[in-house]
Design an enzyme around this catalytic site. Structure first.
Site, PDB file in Angstrom:
ATOM      1  N   SER A 239     -26.706  -0.763-126.163  1.00  0.00           N
ATOM      2  CA  SER A 239     -27.669  -1.524-126.989  1.00  0.00           C
ATOM      3  C   SER A 239     -29.008  -0.416-127.339  1.00  0.00           C
ATOM      4  CB  SER A 239     -28.410  -2.673-126.386  1.00  0.00           C
ATOM      5  OG  SER A 239     -29.101  -3.491-127.074  1.00  0.00           O
ATOM      6  N   ASP A 331     -21.089  -9.729-133.042  1.00  0.00           N
ATOM      7  CA  ASP A 331     -22.543  -9.486-132.158  1.00  0.00           C
ATOM      8  C   ASP A 331     -23.580 -10.051-132.963  1.00  0.00           C
ATOM      9  OD1 ASP A 331     -24.856  -8.112-131.261  1.00  0.00           O
ATOM     10  OD2 ASP A 331     -23.660  -6.190-130.766  1.00  0.00           O
ATOM     11  N   HIS A 366     -22.169  -9.137-128.267  1.00  0.00           N
ATOM     12  CA  HIS A 366     -23.138  -7.926-127.814  1.00  0.00           C
ATOM     13  C   HIS A 366     -22.834  -7.165-126.454  1.00  0.00           C
ATOM     14  CE1 HIS A 366     -26.529  -5.092-128.647  1.00  0.00           C
ATOM     15  NE2 HIS A 366     -27.091  -5.685-127.594  1.00  0.00           N
TER      16      HIS A 366
END
Length: 430
Positions: A239, A331, A366
């Site tokens: 991330s 995601d 994600h």
């Protein structure tokens, strides 16, 4: 269920790393008996997580979770590790929980039990036919854990057992902040000196520690450690950590990573001296945030459409080391697939696309974690810009997301082996 010999339940190995498979076997059942195999974990946050599956014993009175079909429960079909990856909070728990190991000195304890009949609730109200406790470790025996508080850097260094020296990694998590050690502990268990880097505290995205010289200092702590091979140090980010990874690999004149792994990341944010610009990007584009039917926030549109302005994204044409991108098609937090396509085009135009490896998975969200970790489609999240706690939609469907976690971890370890080890090296075993 009347019988003279009580059922026997075994879990082998009883103690293992979290990314190792186990075998759950129930014996001494009457032939053709319906039973429910149940897994229960009491988290460090004092929440209970469970998974369960319905089986029918074979003609020998045996159920093998690794080989038999589940006919119902939190997963179905032949799923050797379904009792772990399909875990979810028990009924009545708070919404939006996330399960993460904070104390890597201790194992994740999972109690496996078998119950008579096919049941879906009331596990704690009735006695099991048999039970067994299994330990799941992030830190293998002999791995050393060292607190790092030097040159302004905060983190934890994990050193594999053995004489060394070893390849090194700087390991960075995402926007939830704090110090996450469990992936670094697992990487050290596979033969890498790994620094779990704390680069901001929860709710402190404007921290001065987000200046890029902080990350350069952290990288050099790994590189200069006597147990590290100095020219074999990589960066691993998820991330926001993946954003930092790309930026450092492209823009830093001080550090030169041997390779990079970027999970669920983006290259889209203005270039500058620190990451407060990322904060400004969120504020400027917050009107693009959507909510679904459950009022979960969807952030993937914040960086869409992908800009063509080079000043607003990392110049991926400057990448000079092998890079692995790991992304999920579902995601809902970051537009990672669109970013990956743009990264591919930028690197192709610069003639360095031979350095890029991409893996991406359908119905995957994600939070791509180490294998057999539960899938979190949506969890509570503290938004730094507003100080509000919301529920973020990360995306993914449990079975395909879990498959992606297992497959991507295998590919990540192979990538690191290829680029950080010149010859095959045995990993630590429990």
């Amino acid at each position: 269920m009347s019988q003279t010999i009580p059922p026997i339940l075994s879990v082998l190995p009883t103690r293992a790393l979290v990314d190792e498979k186990f075998k759950v076997l129930v014996e001494n059942l009457p032939a053709g008996s319906p039973v429910t195999v149940h897994a229960l974990h009491h988290s460090e946050d004092k929440d209970y997580w469970e998974a369960y599956a319905h089986y029918i014993s074979d003609h020998k009175g045996t159920v093998s979770v690794a080989e038999d079909l589940s006919f119902g429960g939190t997963y179905t079909g032949k799923e050797p590790m379904g009792l772990l990856w399909s875990m979810r909070p028990v009924p009545g728990s708070q919404k939006g929980l996330r399960l993460r190991k904070m104390d890597v000195h201790s194992p994740m304890l999972v109690n496996i039990s078998v119950y008579s009949g096919h049941i879906a609730e009331g596990f704690r109200e009735q006695p099991p036919l048999a039970s067994a406790l299994t330990e799941r470790w992030y830190m293998a025996p002999g791995v050393r854990r060292i607190d790092i508080r030097e040159k302004g850097v905060r983190g934890t260094l994990f050193i594999p057992p053995g004489p060394g020296p070893f390849p090194g990694l700087m390991d960075m998590w995402g926007g939830s902040g704090g110090l996450m050690e469990y992936r670094s502990a697992l990487l050290a268990s596979h033969g890498y000196v790994s620094l779990a880097l704390q680069y901001f505290s929860p709710g402190e995205l404007k921290s001065a520690e987000l200046e890029f010289k902080y990350f350069e200092a952290a990288f050099n702590i790994v590189k200069d450690h006597p147990q590290v091979i100095p020219d074999r140090v990589g960066i691993f980010g998820l991330s926001i950590g993946a954003i930092v990874t790309m930026y450092l690999a492209a823009e830093s004149t001080i550090i030169k990573p041997r390779c990079c792994v970027c999970v669920s990341g983006s290259h889209c944010f203005p270039r500058g001296e620190n990451l407060t610009i990322f904060d400004q990007t969120i504020i400027r584009n917050f009107h693009k945030v959507r909510v679904d039917e459950n009022d979960y926030q969807i952030w993937r549109d914040l960086i869409l459409p992908i800009t063509s302005d080079l000043s607003l994204k990392v110049d991926m044409g400057k990448i000079t080391c092998p890079m692995l991108l790991v992304n999920g098609h579902d995601d809902q937090s970051v537009a990672t697939l669109e970013c990956a396509e743009d990264i591919t085009q930028m690197m192709h135009a610069a003639g360095n696309d031979h350095l890029l490896t991409r893996v991406h998975y359908p119905d995957t969200g994600h939070l791509i974690e180490p294998p057999y970790s539960p899938h979190f489609r949506a969890t509570k999240y503290l938004v730094d810009t507003t100080k509000a706690k919301v529920t973020l939609l990360w995306g993914g469907q449990t079975k395909p997301h879990s498959d992606a976690q297992e497959d991507s971890w295998r590919k990540i370890l192979a990538f690191l082996q290829q680029h950080l080890y010149s010859t095959s090296s045995p990993k630590a075993k429990m």
